[in-house]
Design an enzyme around this catalytic site. Sequence first.
Site, PDB file in Angstrom:
ATOM      1  N   SER A   1       0.846  -1.186   0.000  1.00 47.17           N
ATOM      2  CA  SER A   1       0.000   0.000   0.000  1.00 47.17           C
ATOM      3  C   SER A   1       0.892   1.249   0.000  1.00 47.17           C
ATOM      4  CB  SER A   1      -0.966  -0.042   1.185  1.00 47.17           C
ATOM      5  OG  SER A   1      -2.001   0.907   1.042  1.00 47.17           O
TER       6      SER A   1
ATOM      7  N   GLU B   1      -8.380  -5.019  -5.659  1.00 44.41           N
ATOM      8  CA  GLU B   1      -7.912  -4.113  -4.614  1.00 44.41           C
ATOM      9  C   GLU B   1      -9.032  -3.258  -4.008  1.00 44.41           C
ATOM     10  OE1 GLU B   1      -4.758  -3.643  -3.506  1.00 44.41           O
ATOM     11  OE2 GLU B   1      -3.363  -4.271  -5.094  1.00 44.41           O
TER      12      GLU B   1
ATOM     13  N   HIS C   1      -7.549  -5.489  -1.440  1.00 43.96           N
ATOM     14  CA  HIS C   1      -6.342  -4.839  -0.934  1.00 43.96           C
ATOM     15  C   HIS C   1      -5.918  -5.481   0.389  1.00 43.96           C
ATOM     16  CE1 HIS C   1      -3.548  -1.464  -0.770  1.00 43.96           C
ATOM     17  NE2 HIS C   1      -3.914  -1.194   0.473  1.00 43.96           N
TER      18      HIS C   1
END
Length: 511
Positions: free
Chosen positions: A194, A315, A422
């Site tokens: 991230s 994601e 994600h």
Amino acid sequence: MALGVLVETLQGKLEGVQEDSLQAFRGVPFARPPTGVLRFHAPEPPEPWVGVREASRFGRAAPQTKAGFDLFSGFDVGEQGEDCLYLNVYTPAADGARRPVMLWIHGGAYIMGSGSQAVYRFGALVRRGDVVVVSINYRLGALGFLHLADLGGASRNATGNAGLLDQVAALQWVHDNIGAFGGDPGKVTIFGESAGGMSVGTLLGTPAAQALFHRAVPQSGAAHSVLGRRGATKLASSMLEELGILPRQLDRLWSTPVEAILEAQQRCYTRAVGRGQRSFQPVIDGDVLPEPPLDAIRKGLARDVPVLVGATRDEWRLFGLMDPQSAKLDMAALVARIETRIPGADDSGTTRGHKIVEGYRRARGRARDDPPELFFAIETDRMFRIPAVRLAEAQSSNQRHTYAYLFTWPSVLMGGALRACHGVDVPFVFGAIGSKGADRFVGGGSEAEALQQRTMDAWLAFARNGDPNHPGLPTWAPYATERRATMFLGPKCELVDAPFEEERRIWEGIL
């Protein structure tokens, strides 16, 4: 756990702890506390100490607001404070051996997180791979990325890249000291997920970081996440307005309580998220970042660095949890959202947003009339997959050992509605399968354990050799634009050429 593991660094002696088959050194300062007059400044070298410094407890995390991930365990950052520039070292033995070093940069949208969060199980990598793992803190939000130079901050030596420079300072500390912990300063891999992956991608394009790392693994992040000076100055002006500080009163920022800074930061962040944008992040300031990192990478700045880059397949579905309206979109609302995120139109007046939505309707077949499904696909690609593709393209033109992956294991949360969202890769990288938090997020069982072994061994092989190939996976060909070979890591591990190619072509000339 027992004290008594002594190591001598350039700053002084540290006493770490023995924990089963590894040694841990926590709360190690890699820079002077960035407090008082040093707020908003580039980090300064750490001060030496006399005697033995205990290194059994984590240092403070960077100041931050409460995380929005209450669904998951392991995200607590512990005590916070501006005196936050600490790192942690985990090693099989501080014995002078020259093991590969893996330096982890945590995620959290550049506004939250720390190197001490329990979700990252560093010991599993250390034990499986006979490597040294380092985790770091860095300044976040406005304290890390407030660009004041064009508002008078240059006279105070303020930098809008303090957080990025903290990462460089940590790498310098590793270069200077990791040999005493059994690590090889000439074989350092930076990896992160991230905002941590975005940091890794940015460091590839940061001149000051070159020669301090030798492999890079950006997970769900690449080299796109930067602000230009104009946007960064506009954000800084908004911060000052929220704080009731005029540009001519800039000195007040150095005495403003950190709580007030965090409150103003949160309001700025919330407005940006509402527009589908990020707020605080590295700045193309002409100094620390002379040009967009991706441009520097294309020109070969990091040509000697093998790169392993990728994303998860779905994601943006995680972020849908914080955006309940996304599940209610109709086609008109979808187009309006994408037009806000990607402004502009062609000569005929057709907006980019409209063209992108129509392109995904053609590419996604059965989902063509499902606006929420299309929204998640577009945002996944805009924010994560296409930036990863662009980084792979840029680096592969200079470095043969560039590899791409797509993580396809589905989350089990909400009956599987989040799919391969994600963060779903993190438990597999850190050997967390079987733990309570990981089981709730990604499930367990023999199939998950097998993928965990394959994933960990790929990351460890890459850290050791700059090549993720190992016997547990099909042959993993390097990335090249002629083939776009991408390893799918999931229930089935397979090398796929040019996945989602029709969608990729939609973004040409846009991103």
